[in-house]
Every structure is written in C-alpha cells, then in structure tokens.
Write a protein that holds these residues in place. Structure first.
Motif, PDB file in Angstrom:
ATOM      1  N   VAL A 132       0.831  -1.206   0.000  1.00  0.00           N
ATOM      2  CA  VAL A 132       0.000   0.000   0.000  1.00  0.00           C
ATOM      3  C   VAL A 132       0.865   1.257   0.000  1.00  0.00           C
ATOM      4  N   ARG A 133       1.921   1.265   0.772  1.00  0.00           N
ATOM      5  CA  ARG A 133       2.810   2.426   0.824  1.00  0.00           C
ATOM      6  C   ARG A 133       3.476   2.671  -0.535  1.00  0.00           C
ATOM      7  N   LEU A 134       3.885   1.608  -1.196  1.00  0.00           N
ATOM      8  CA  LEU A 134       4.499   1.738  -2.523  1.00  0.00           C
ATOM      9  C   LEU A 134       3.473   2.254  -3.536  1.00  0.00           C
ATOM     10  N   LEU A 135       2.258   1.719  -3.473  1.00  0.00           N
ATOM     11  CA  LEU A 135       1.194   2.141  -4.373  1.00  0.00           C
ATOM     12  C   LEU A 135       0.798   3.592  -4.105  1.00  0.00           C
ATOM     13  N   GLU A 136       0.778   3.975  -2.850  1.00  0.00           N
ATOM     14  CA  GLU A 136       0.472   5.360  -2.478  1.00  0.00           C
ATOM     15  C   GLU A 136       1.433   6.326  -3.176  1.00  0.00           C
ATOM     16  N   THR A 137       2.712   6.005  -3.163  1.00  0.00           N
ATOM     17  CA  THR A 137       3.719   6.865  -3.798  1.00  0.00           C
ATOM     18  C   THR A 137       3.471   6.985  -5.288  1.00  0.00           C
ATOM     19  N   GLN A 138       3.144   5.873  -5.937  1.00  0.00           N
ATOM     20  CA  GLN A 138       2.903   5.885  -7.385  1.00  0.00           C
ATOM     21  C   GLN A 138       1.671   6.716  -7.728  1.00  0.00           C
ATOM     22  N   LEU A 139       0.591   6.538  -6.992  1.00  0.00           N
ATOM     23  CA  LEU A 139      -0.644   7.259  -7.273  1.00  0.00           C
ATOM     24  C   LEU A 139      -0.507   8.752  -6.968  1.00  0.00           C
ATOM     25  N   TYR A 148       9.644  -7.326  -5.781  1.00  0.00           N
ATOM     26  CA  TYR A 148       8.376  -7.881  -6.264  1.00  0.00           C
ATOM     27  C   TYR A 148       7.189  -7.077  -5.739  1.00  0.00           C
ATOM     28  N   GLN A 149       7.291  -6.583  -4.530  1.00  0.00           N
ATOM     29  CA  GLN A 149       6.230  -5.730  -3.991  1.00  0.00           C
ATOM     30  C   GLN A 149       6.024  -4.505  -4.876  1.00  0.00           C
ATOM     31  N   LYS A 150       7.109  -3.950  -5.406  1.00  0.00           N
ATOM     32  CA  LYS A 150       7.012  -2.811  -6.322  1.00  0.00           C
ATOM     33  C   LYS A 150       6.286  -3.210  -7.606  1.00  0.00           C
ATOM     34  N   LYS A 151       6.538  -4.424  -8.087  1.00  0.00           N
ATOM     35  CA  LYS A 151       5.861  -4.910  -9.292  1.00  0.00           C
ATOM     36  C   LYS A 151       4.366  -5.088  -9.040  1.00  0.00           C
ATOM     37  N   VAL A 152       4.033  -5.598  -7.872  1.00  0.00           N
ATOM     38  CA  VAL A 152       2.622  -5.770  -7.514  1.00  0.00           C
ATOM     39  C   VAL A 152       1.942  -4.409  -7.410  1.00  0.00           C
ATOM     40  N   ALA A 153       2.613  -3.467  -6.748  1.00  0.00           N
ATOM     41  CA  ALA A 153       2.055  -2.120  -6.604  1.00  0.00           C
ATOM     42  C   ALA A 153       1.846  -1.474  -7.969  1.00  0.00           C
TER      43      ALA A 153
END
Length: 230
Positions: free
Chosen positions: A71-78, A208-213
């Motif tokens: 979620v934290r990685l996805l937050e940064t991307q969004l 891999y977490q970054k890829k999922v995000a």
C-alpha cells in the motif's frame, strides 16, 4: 506511392525503444490522458494490530505487514500521478481503541468511516491469499455482485495481475464487509498466495512488492480512464 523517410525510421526506432524499456515512461503515458484533479483513491491495507491475517508458509511473515508495504508503494505511485490518496491504516496497529470490546468490529467500522469521508472514485483493499493446494498462485480480485463499477475495477486490476504472474485467474464476486459497507467502487485485491512457497518468497522482497504495486496502479488508472474520467 508511400515513401518511408529517414525521419520516419528514426521515430519508429525511438518508439520501439520506449515500449521495450520504459517502465517509468509508461507510468507517465498511462496517466497523460486522465485528469486526476480532485480524484481521491482509498487504499486499505488489510488486517493489522491483533489481526495479522495469514502467514507465509515458509517465511512466517504476517500478511498485514506485506499489505501495508505494498500500500505504501502504491500510495507513492498514485500520489506521483496527481491523485489524492487516503490510507485507512498507516501503521502496523489496528483501527480500534485498547478498550474496545469487539476490536474487529470497531476496526471495520473505522475503515468504513474513512472511506465515506474521503468520497473516493475507487477503494482498493490489499490482501494476501491462502489455499490448501500449495501450487495455487497469482493475484485475484474480488468485487461486490451488484456493483458494475466495482466489477470493472476488479477486471482491470485482474488483467494486470495475470500479466504479472502469467496466470489466468478471473475476478470473482465476493461478499465481504469492505465491499459492502459503502457504494463506492471497491475491490479486494489478493496479491498472491502466501501458501505457495515461490510467491511467499517473492512477496517478501521489495522488488516484487514494487511490481505488484505497479500492477495495481496500472489497473486503477485504466479503470479511471475508461469509467470515470470524461
């Protein structure tokens, strides 16, 4: 008669280079046609506190920790794309008071309140899966049966999950509180199976977490481009 000029060849060559190696550029291109002005997305890191969720078959790492990391990685991307991002859970703790008798009920009620206050265009609840057969793998997304937009969001993310894992899973109907508690387009994104030794190992790496995000990010943006942005 069509003549291929040198400048055409150069342009095509550059375009192919971008398509082959431009993950960062792809992020920019995928949002270039979407106005993110005023759009809020709620990210819900599943579990937390006394409820750790499932654990890795080998790693023994709690699902709640992996959920929050993704979620934290996805937050940064969004946020980088211009969206306003609201998190239901920002730490390893649960959303309840120490004095609450029914901590699970209090936790879920608080998540509902956060979603309602945010008035989001999409809600994505991040989880990890478990299955008796250790060979089962890949991300799988769940949506509320009577939500057309929830189904569209789930299908969009499922497509990206399948591209990431090489699998062929389908988005499924689900009867879960986080999907039913509001009418905003909501999905539960099970990012992989912690009961699968290979995925357990992968999901415990930041790479891999970054890829999922990023798969989640692309699915969300594609949904907004086709169903929200106008």
């Amino acid at each position: 008669m069509f003549v291929i000029h040198k400048k055409h060849i150069i342009f095509v060559s550059l375009l192919l280079a971008v398509l082959l190696c431009g993950c960062v550029l792809l992020t920019a291109l995928s949002t270039s046609a979407v106005s993110t002005n005023g759009m809020t997305i709620v990210l819900d890191a599943g579990h937390g506190g006394i409820d750790g969720g499932v654990t890795g078959v080998n790693s023994k790492v709690k699902e709640s920790e992996i959920n929050l990391s993704i979620v934290r990685l996805l937050e940064t991307q969004l946020a980088g794309a211009g969206f306003k991002v609201v998190l239901t859970r920002k730490s390893e703790g649960g959303l309840y008071a120490p004095t609450d008798k029914n901590k699970k009920k209090s936790d879920m009620k608080k998540r509902k309140e956060i979603i309602e206050a945010a008035e989001p265009v999409a809600v994505v609840s991040v989880h990890q899966n478990k299955f008796p057969l250790s060979s089962r793998k890949g991300g799988q997304v769940f949506f509320r049966n009577d939500s057309a937009q929830g189904k569209a969001l789930a299908a969009s993310i499922q497509e990206e999950f399948n591209a990431l894992s090489g699998g062929g899973l389908s988005a499924l109907k689900g009867d879960y509180y986080i999907l039913n508690c509001t009418d905003y387009p909501s999905v539960i994104a099970e990012c992989g199976f912690l009961s699968n030794p290979e995925e357990d190992a992968l999901l415990n790496t930041q790479e891999y977490q970054k890829k999922v995000a990023y798969a989640l990010y692309k699915g969300i943006v594609a949904f907004i481009a086709h169903n929200v942005a106008g």
